[in-house]
Design a protein around this motif. Structure first.
Motif, PDB file in Angstrom:
ATOM      1  N   ASN A 116      45.944  34.659  28.647  1.00 26.53           N
ATOM      2  CA  ASN A 116      46.829  35.599  29.337  1.00 26.53           C
ATOM      3  C   ASN A 116      46.107  36.443  30.372  1.00 26.53           C
ATOM      4  O   ASN A 116      46.702  37.351  30.951  1.00 26.53           O
ATOM      5  CB  ASN A 116      47.509  36.520  28.314  1.00 26.53           C
ATOM      6  N   GLN A 117      44.825  36.151  30.606  1.00 27.45           N
ATOM      7  CA  GLN A 117      44.041  36.963  31.537  1.00 27.45           C
ATOM      8  C   GLN A 117      43.895  36.261  32.885  1.00 27.45           C
ATOM      9  O   GLN A 117      43.468  35.109  32.947  1.00 27.45           O
ATOM     10  CB  GLN A 117      42.653  37.235  30.954  1.00 27.45           C
ATOM     11  N   ARG A 118      44.263  36.975  33.950  1.00 24.78           N
ATOM     12  CA  ARG A 118      44.063  36.437  35.300  1.00 24.78           C
ATOM     13  C   ARG A 118      42.585  36.526  35.623  1.00 24.78           C
ATOM     14  O   ARG A 118      41.997  37.605  35.604  1.00 24.78           O
ATOM     15  CB  ARG A 118      44.896  37.225  36.312  1.00 24.78           C
ATOM     16  N   ILE A 119      41.977  35.361  35.923  1.00 27.24           N
ATOM     17  CA  ILE A 119      40.546  35.352  36.216  1.00 27.24           C
ATOM     18  C   ILE A 119      40.241  35.148  37.704  1.00 27.24           C
ATOM     19  O   ILE A 119      39.138  35.448  38.147  1.00 27.24           O
ATOM     20  CB  ILE A 119      39.789  34.319  35.347  1.00 27.24           C
ATOM     21  N   ARG A 120      41.205  34.640  38.471  1.00 27.20           N
ATOM     22  CA  ARG A 120      41.041  34.492  39.915  1.00 27.20           C
ATOM     23  C   ARG A 120      42.415  34.601  40.576  1.00 27.20           C
ATOM     24  O   ARG A 120      43.426  34.267  39.967  1.00 27.20           O
ATOM     25  CB  ARG A 120      40.470  33.117  40.298  1.00 27.20           C
ATOM     26  N   HIS A 121      42.409  35.025  41.838  1.00 28.39           N
ATOM     27  CA  HIS A 121      43.637  34.976  42.645  1.00 28.39           C
ATOM     28  C   HIS A 121      43.239  34.757  44.094  1.00 28.39           C
ATOM     29  O   HIS A 121      42.177  35.211  44.529  1.00 28.39           O
ATOM     30  CB  HIS A 121      44.495  36.231  42.456  1.00 28.39           C
TER      31      HIS A 121
END
Length: 111
Positions: A21-26
């Motif tokens: 559930n963790q955004r690691i890149r965008h």
């Protein structure tokens, strides 16, 4: 190890990579123009190709829907625009990073 997945927000011109559930890149992206929109739905990465050439920039990650993919560009000024034939276009340095972080079979959701 938490599952990685890609979520694409065409309206925000944004691709996100999650681990669990963790955004690691965008990354900023370009998406399909109004006549050839990026197709919403649930897909997966089906192929990965280095140096596909031409308009695809330095990397191609083909989706499980034929003729659509996540790829680099030979026109970096297009990022942030709705200009493609439906593909997700990224800066080459961003698509090269993403290419190393994802495996064939990873889930891709286009909202």
């Amino acid at each position: 190890m938490p599952q990685r997945r890609i979520v694409i927000h065409p309206s925000r011109r944004l691709l996100e990579l999650y681990e669990g559930n963790q955004r690691i890149r965008h990354y900023p992206i370009a998406v399909g123009k109004s006549l050839t929109p990026t197709p919403p739905g649930s897909y997966s990465i089906a192929t990965k190709t280095m140096y596909p050439g031409g308009v695809f920039g330095s990397r191609w990650m083909g989706l499980s829907i034929p003729h659509y993919g996540i790829h680099g560009t030979n026109n970096p000024s297009s990022i942030g625009q709705a200009v493609s034939k439906g593909c997700i276009r990224m800066h080459n340095h961003h698509v090269e990073e993403l290419f190393l972080l994802v495996e064939i079979g990873i889930s891709v959701t286009i909202l």
